[in-house]
Design an enzyme around this catalytic site. Structure first.
Site, PDB file in Angstrom:
ATOM      1  N   LEU A   1      -2.250   1.489   1.053  1.00 23.68           N
ATOM      2  CA  LEU A   1      -3.109   1.158   2.357  1.00 23.68           C
ATOM      3  C   LEU A   1      -2.807   1.849   3.509  1.00 23.68           C
ATOM      4  CD1 LEU A   1      -2.117  -2.793   1.425  1.00 23.68           C
ATOM      5  CD2 LEU A   1      -4.101  -1.669   1.291  1.00 23.68           C
ATOM      6  N   GLY A   2      -1.630   2.417   3.416  1.00 26.89           N
ATOM      7  CA  GLY A   2      -1.379   3.137   4.802  1.00 26.89           C
ATOM      8  C   GLY A   2       0.099   3.848   4.637  1.00 26.89           C
ATOM      9  N   SER A   3       0.418   4.854   5.297  1.00 32.89           N
ATOM     10  CA  SER A   3       1.658   5.271   5.420  1.00 32.89           C
ATOM     11  C   SER A   3       2.234   5.488   6.718  1.00 32.89           C
ATOM     12  CB  SER A   3       1.521   6.979   4.886  1.00 32.89           C
ATOM     13  OG  SER A   3       1.007   6.767   3.587  1.00 32.89           O
ATOM     14  N   GLY A   4       3.713   5.421   6.776  1.00 33.84           N
ATOM     15  CA  GLY A   4       4.214   5.409   8.325  1.00 33.84           C
ATOM     16  C   GLY A   4       4.986   6.877   8.016  1.00 33.84           C
TER      17      GLY A   4
ATOM     18  N   VAL B   1       2.734   2.187   2.188  1.00 29.98           N
ATOM     19  CA  VAL B   1       2.383   0.698   1.924  1.00 29.98           C
ATOM     20  C   VAL B   1       1.310   0.911   0.817  1.00 29.98           C
ATOM     21  CG1 VAL B   1       1.548  -1.456   3.106  1.00 29.98           C
ATOM     22  CG2 VAL B   1       3.238   0.271   4.150  1.00 29.98           C
TER      23      VAL B   1
ATOM     24  N   LYS C   1       5.761  -2.501   0.652  1.00 31.63           N
ATOM     25  CA  LYS C   1       6.121  -1.379   1.616  1.00 31.63           C
ATOM     26  C   LYS C   1       7.300  -0.658   0.877  1.00 31.63           C
ATOM     27  CE  LYS C   1       7.805  -0.347   6.289  1.00 31.63           C
ATOM     28  NZ  LYS C   1       7.870  -0.753   7.802  1.00 31.63           N
TER      29      LYS C   1
ATOM     30  N   ALA D   1       7.464   5.462   5.056  1.00 35.65           N
ATOM     31  CA  ALA D   1       7.251   4.523   4.293  1.00 35.65           C
ATOM     32  C   ALA D   1       6.090   4.521   3.709  1.00 35.65           C
ATOM     33  CB  ALA D   1       7.358   3.086   4.919  1.00 35.65           C
TER      34      ALA D   1
ATOM     35  N   ASP E   1       8.118  -1.465  19.335  1.00 33.11           N
ATOM     36  CA  ASP E   1       7.068  -0.480  19.200  1.00 33.11           C
ATOM     37  C   ASP E   1       5.593  -1.009  19.146  1.00 33.11           C
ATOM     38  OD1 ASP E   1       6.339   2.200  18.330  1.00 33.11           O
ATOM     39  OD2 ASP E   1       6.609   1.564  16.330  1.00 33.11           O
TER      40      ASP E   1
HETATM   41  P1  ATP Z   1       6.291   4.066  11.539  1.00 33.63           P
HETATM   42  O1  ATP Z   1       5.840   5.369  11.251  1.00 33.63           O
HETATM   43  O2  ATP Z   1       5.403   3.551  12.788  1.00 33.63           O
HETATM   44  O3  ATP Z   1       7.907   3.727  11.621  1.00 33.63           O
HETATM   45  P2  ATP Z   1       6.410   2.562   9.076  1.00 33.63           P
HETATM   46  O4  ATP Z   1       7.014   3.780   8.204  1.00 33.63           O
HETATM   47  O5  ATP Z   1       7.469   1.780   9.312  1.00 33.63           O
HETATM   48  O6  ATP Z   1       5.820   3.123  10.117  1.00 33.63           O
HETATM   49  P3  ATP Z   1       4.358   0.894   8.754  1.00 33.63           P
HETATM   50  O7  ATP Z   1       3.892   0.951  10.157  1.00 33.63           O
HETATM   51  O8  ATP Z   1       5.156  -0.563   8.718  1.00 33.63           O
HETATM   52  O9  ATP Z   1       5.251   1.637   8.153  1.00 33.63           O
HETATM   53  O10 ATP Z   1       3.227   0.766   7.830  1.00 33.63           O
HETATM   54  C1  ATP Z   1       2.377   2.123   7.731  1.00 33.63           C
HETATM   55  C2  ATP Z   1       0.963   1.494   7.610  1.00 33.63           C
HETATM   56  O11 ATP Z   1       0.624   0.840   6.337  1.00 33.63           O
HETATM   57  C3  ATP Z   1       0.425   0.717   8.756  1.00 33.63           C
HETATM   58  O12 ATP Z   1       0.077   1.352   9.812  1.00 33.63           O
HETATM   59  C4  ATP Z   1      -0.496   0.060   8.151  1.00 33.63           C
HETATM   60  O13 ATP Z   1      -1.919   0.818   8.047  1.00 33.63           O
HETATM   61  C5  ATP Z   1      -0.283  -0.094   6.761  1.00 33.63           C
HETATM   62  N1  ATP Z   1       0.169  -1.531   6.629  1.00 33.63           N
HETATM   63  C6  ATP Z   1       1.590  -1.936   6.876  1.00 33.63           C
HETATM   64  N2  ATP Z   1       1.843  -3.065   6.534  1.00 33.63           N
HETATM   65  C7  ATP Z   1       0.721  -3.683   6.145  1.00 33.63           C
HETATM   66  C8  ATP Z   1       0.485  -4.755   5.415  1.00 33.63           C
HETATM   67  N3  ATP Z   1       1.183  -5.912   5.435  1.00 33.63           N
HETATM   68  N4  ATP Z   1      -0.723  -5.143   4.834  1.00 33.63           N
HETATM   69  C9  ATP Z   1      -1.927  -3.988   5.232  1.00 33.63           C
HETATM   70  N5  ATP Z   1      -1.528  -2.950   5.558  1.00 33.63           N
HETATM   71  C10 ATP Z   1      -0.349  -2.412   5.943  1.00 33.63           C
END
Ligand code: ATP
Length: 362
Positions: free
Chosen positions: A20-23, A28, A43, A26, A140
Site C-alpha cells: 500500500l505504501g512505503s516509508g 505497509v 506495517k 517500513a 510529524d
Molecule cells: P516515515 O518514512 O514517514 O517514517 P513510515 O516508514 O513510518 O514513514 P508510514 O508513514 O507509517 O511509514 O507508512 C508508509 C505509507 O504506507 C504511508 O505513506 C501510506 O501511504 C501507507 N500507509 C500507512 N499506514 C496505512 C494504513 N493504515 N492504511 C493504508 N495505507 C497506509
C-alpha cells in the site's frame, strides 16, 4: 520491555497482500484476516539486530510507536489492532485506510469552498486535540500523514497516520528533539528548545496555509533558507494566492504561527475559532463566499508527489550504494526517517540535513 505476539506468525492469521505504501524503513501491505476475511494494513518493520548495526529500526522506537497507538482510540486516528514479532521484524496490524491522502482527494476536485476545507480541518483538530489531551505529540504532521478512511462517501473521514516520531510527555518532562520535515516544523524544533504538543499546532498552520493557497508559507530555495524563514517568522498572505481567502482563515493561521509556544492556539481553542465555528451571520456569510485557490493547489500537490517519489528513489539508491560500497557509513533508516528534506533543488541531498540535525533526548 513490551511483549508482542511471538507465538504466532502474522501469516498464520493473515494473508499478506499488495503493498500500500512505503516509508523510510517500513513497508505497509494490505492483509486479510483469515478467519473473518476482514482487510487490514500490515506495517512491516525490520528490527535492528544489534546496537552497532546501522540497518533497521531500534526495537525501542517500535515499542514507543505501539504504546502511543494503544493509547489513541479516536475516530480521526488510525487504530492499532495487533502486533507480531519475529526474530527480524515487527508487524503492526492497523486499521486499513483506503481513501488515500487528503491532499490528493482535494486535488482531484474542480473547485472547493472554504466551508468544505473547514470540515476536514475540524476533523484534524479533533484528532490532534484528542492526542494532546493524552499528552501525546505527533511531531510529524504533514499532508502525507493526513489520510481519508474512504473517499467514496459523502463526508470522508480524516485519519491521522504515522506515529513513528510521536512522543508521550511525562509530567514535568523536558523533551528536546530535532526531527520532522523542514517545511512543517516550528522554531522551537530548529532552535533545539524544549518541546510541547504545540509543535503540532504550528504544523496544522502550515497545512492550512497550503490547503488554502497552494503555496508553502516558509519554503525557501534550500532547506537552510526554509529554516531561517521559519525562525524569522518570514511569511505573508500575498494577494496573488490569497485573493479568495476569508479574513477569518488568515486569522486562524496567524494564531498558529506564533513563535511563543505558550501563546500559540491549541487544538481545543482552534475548534472554537470563528473560522471553524462561526457565531454570527456575518461570519457565516464571509466563510461561504471564500474558496480555495485550486489552480495553485493542484500545482503544489503535483510537485509534492513528484518530490516524494524522487526522494524515495534517491534514498533507496543511496542506501543500496552505501551498503555495497561502504557499509560503515550507511545512514540508519531511522535517521532517514527523523529528518526529511523538502528543499526546492536537490544539490544538497536530504542526508546533509540528517548530519546537521539529529538526536533526541528526554
Ligand atoms: P516515515 O518514512 O514517514 O517514517 P513510515 O516508514 O513510518 O514513514 P508510514 O508513514 O507509517 O511509514 O507508512 C508508509 C505509507 O504506507 C504511508 O505513506 C501510506 O501511504 C501507507 N500507509 C500507512 N499506514 C496505512 C494504513 N493504515 N492504511 C493504508 N495505507 C497506509
Amino acid at each position: 520491555m513490551a511483549v508482542f505476539n511471538t507465538l504466532q506468525n502474522v501469516e498464520d492469521l493473515y494473508e499478506i497482500g499488495d503493498v500500500l505504501g512505503s516509508g523510510h524503513y517500513a513497508q505497509v501491505r494490505e492483509v486479510r484476516e483469515r478467519t473473518s476475511g476482514v482487510l487490514w494494513a500490515g506495517k512491516f518493520m525490520k528490527i535492528r539486530k544489534c546496537a552497532s548495526s546501522r540497518m533497521g529500526i531500534e526495537r525501542k522506537s517500535v515499542e514507543k510507536e505501539v504504546e502511543v497507538l494503544q493509547t489513541l482510540q479516536h475516530t480521526n486516528i488510525m487504530a492499532l489492532k495487533d502486533v507480531f514479532e519475529s526474530r527480524a521484524e515487527v508487524v503492526l496490524v492497523l486499521e486499513l485506510i483506503s481513501g488515500g491522502e487528503l491532499f490528493d482527494f482535494i486535488a482531484e476536485k474542480e473547485n472547493l469552498m472554504e466551508t468544505e476545507a473547514i470540515e476536514f480541518m475540524k476533523q484534524i483538530l479533533l484528532g490532534v486535540g484528542f492526542m494532546h489531551s493524552k499528552q501525546i505529540g505527533h511531531f510529524d504532521l504533514k499532508p502525507e500523514n493526513i489520510m481519508l478512511s474512504d473517499k467514496n462517501t459523502p463526508n470522508p473521514r480524516i485519519k491521522i497516520i504515522d506515529f513513528g516520531l510521536a512522543h508521550r510527555f511525562q509530567t514535568g518532562e523536558e523533551y528536546k528533539c530535532m526531527s520532522g520535515t523542514p517545511q512543517y516544523i516550528p522554531p522551537e524544533v530548529i532552535n533545539y528548545e524544549p518541546l510541547s504538543t504545540a509543535v503540532d499546532m504550528w504544523s496544522v498552520g502550515v497545512i492550512t496555509y497550503i490547503l488554502l493557497s497552494g503555496t508553502s508559507p516558509f519554503q525557501g530555495c534550500t532547506d537552510e533558507e526554509t529554516l531561517s524563514n521559519i525562525v524569522a517568522l518570514n511569511y505573508e498572505f500575498d494577494d496573488q494566492h490569497f485573493s479568495k481567502t476569508s479574513a477569518m482563515a488568515k486569522d486562524f493561521i496567524q494564531k498558529l504561527f506564533v513563535i511563543d509556544k505558550i501563546e500559540r492556539m491549541t487544538a481545543e481553542e482552534g475548534l472554537f475559532h470563528p473560522w471553524i465555528k462561526p457565531l454570527t451571520r456575518k461570519q457565516v456569510d464571509n466563510r461561504n463566499r471564500a474558496s480555495i485557490n485550486m489552480k495553485n493547489f493542484k500545482r503544489f500537490n503535483a510537485k509534492r508527489k513528484w518530490k516524494m517519489s524522487y526522494n524515495m528513489v534517491w534514498m533507496c539508491n543511496r542506501l543500496r550504494r552505501l551498503n555495497g560500497v561502504c557499509k560503515t557509513v550507511a545512514p540508519a533508516a531511522e535517521e532517514l526517517r527523523q529528518c526529511e528534506s523538502d528543499q526546492e533543488d536537490n544539490d544538497i541531498k536530504p542526508a546533509s540535513l540528517i548530519r546537521r540535525r539529529l538526536s533526541s533526548t528526554s
